[in-house]
Design a protein around this motif. Sequence first.
Motif: not given
Length: 742
Positions: A462-468, A438-439, A471-477, A480-484
């Motif tokens: 509840x699980x934190x969405x991460x921009x790291x 989910x992104x 998590x399929x979220x592209x590059x850190x920072x 784009x936030x995601x959770x695999x």
Amino acid sequence: MKHFLYLLLCISFFRSNAQGLYDVAHITEIRISFVENNWDQIMDANYSNDLDERLIGTVSINGINMDSCGVQFKGNSTYNPSNAKNPLNIKLDHVKKQNYQGWETLKLASGRNDPSALREVLSYELLRNYTEAPLSNFARVYINDKFYGVFSSSESIDGDFQERYLYANDDNTRVKCNPLSVFGDGSSLKYYSEDSSDYFSYYEMKSDYGWNDLAGFCNHLSKDGGEIDKYLDVDRALWMLAFNNVVVNLDSYTGPFRQNYYMIKDYLGRMKPVIWDLNMSFGAFSMISTGGQGGNSLTKMQNMTPYLRENDSNWPLVNTLFTNPTYKRMYIAHCKTMLEEQITSGLYAQRGQVMQDLIAPDVKLDINSTYSYTKFLNNLNTSISGSGGGGQSFCGITELMEVRKAYLETNTAFTALPPAITDLLFPSKVVTNTAFSIIANISDATNSFVAYRHDGSELFTKIQLLDDGLNDDGMAGDGIFGKVFSNGISRPIQFYIYSENDNAGIFSPVRAEHEFHSITLSAGGLVINEIMASNTKTIQDQDGEYDDWIELYNNSDATINLENYKLSDKLDALDKWTFPSATIAPNSYLIIWADEDQEQAGLHCNFKLSASGESVALSDANGTVLDQVTFPILGEEKTYGRYPNGTGSFAELDPTYNAENSVSLATKTSNDFRVNVYPNPFNDKITVDSEHKINSLRIIDVNGRVMLSSNDGSKTISTSNLSPGVYILEINYQKVVKVVKI
């Protein structure tokens, strides 16, 4: 989008064989016949004796007759023996087991405190967009063939209600929060002690037990604010408080008397608040409080702070929730959603006008009404004086809300900017036990999470969405936030996203948790495929009996051995019935008769299904839940089944016993509004061919999400951005709504 899908509503609206009891587009006709000519005096005496006595009579609802029904007057401030008409409570099953379309109790309000006659039905319709609340419409009532008057008819909050909507058995704790006296603490949820008797003056226990549950909850509310989500459905409480504030519903928990709601305990041990009695919503009850706010002032109601009762220990529910910064931001997000969708849009006023037009001819003939026909017409928009002396004035609904809208829209709590959630990506379907993500693009956020569950009987995790960047979220920072979800799922998922900064919060979808995004299973596995809870002439079992039935379907390519699998109609007792030796072949069906007759040959389980709606769960031999569904009240000879067959969401269907489920929606559903839709299948556009002017068009996917809409009167809508698939085209013409499968 949610478990009672829009698709189901469309289908049931056009396929029902009889007018729905709570069909808000039509007036329900109720005829009561008593042998006694002095029925009014008898029911006054029964009310005065306070022994819950009822007068026996015959009741006809929309032409369907039932005898041996029990009728009594109801109400506190709205009942008076000198009234020309009084509120009514009708038990259809008072003497023998019978119901109308699954309902056994009718509650009819007389409009004593509402000159507009609209507030209850209009308020419940608005509220049901955001939380479970009673169905409600209008009824014309005759007693002994004499017109008694126009009433609002609202669904009873009883054991059936909590089974139908709240994932709670009919014997779970149900507390009616109305004090014996409005003076004192009211039903404030204050904690007094462990002694049940300390609560008797403030609450009425409607279940067989529950005083310890109530005292325990009040104790948790006073001490464990940080973990209150273990004991309270927090989101439902926030929607309740948001509704009370936005539409100035002060004869409620938010008001000075802290009343007119229920607390019902669900399977998870949480209390769920349910609002009731809305005849004085939209400012008809104008007392705000003591201590600076004053009362009986239209101006004060129009400019009532959205943080009413904050830091006030006399309202511990508000005090505890608002102490939590996230809950406080969630509350404002809900207020803003309700304001934008219902008030700023003008929808509340439009719906009020439609309802007024519907009942005006009957109100004009209602000689028993407390208010004149002119006052009825005027009170939608302007203040009118009350009756019976006392100088009470009832504000106009739009008169109140148009100024309140302007106040809230410029309030600093509403102008604070939340994060932005855009470009949400997730699979609408996944293959069983495969990873998915989910992104979303989220800007200006300090905290973002995804909350997910499999169905309404579970808590959202509840699980934190991460921009790291992991998590399929592209590059850190990169924003784009995601959770695999690396372990995949074996059951469908419901989820929403919440994001906040120091100023405000936002949900996706905006009506979460009441609505949510859905991820279904693409294929594989054993599922509940179709349920029939009222079979009187559709299909017989091997002994010639018309019984309820449950159909399973095997999506997989392997035969499944069902020995020691479980079926149940109670989510807190999943092992109610165990399968004997049985198998189901690949891509095949299996029927289980729900008739409590295990002596018959074949598969007959030890429970029946309720035509008024309940839950069914399927578990494997190890007790793992494979599938479960909560079905609503269904039309006569209708089923609740998956569409598409085996994998899709549930909708009301015509029975397809032991065969593939299908949906068939006619493009010509009434003589006065004929349409033809072309081309179908479509590519880049679709056109409605009709001699009538079209008000609006909407295209909705099978999960209930509105994909496209047009409100400019055009009969053509561009579909070039839609993915291939099956959709519902909703066509609005004046007060008529047509749906066509495309």
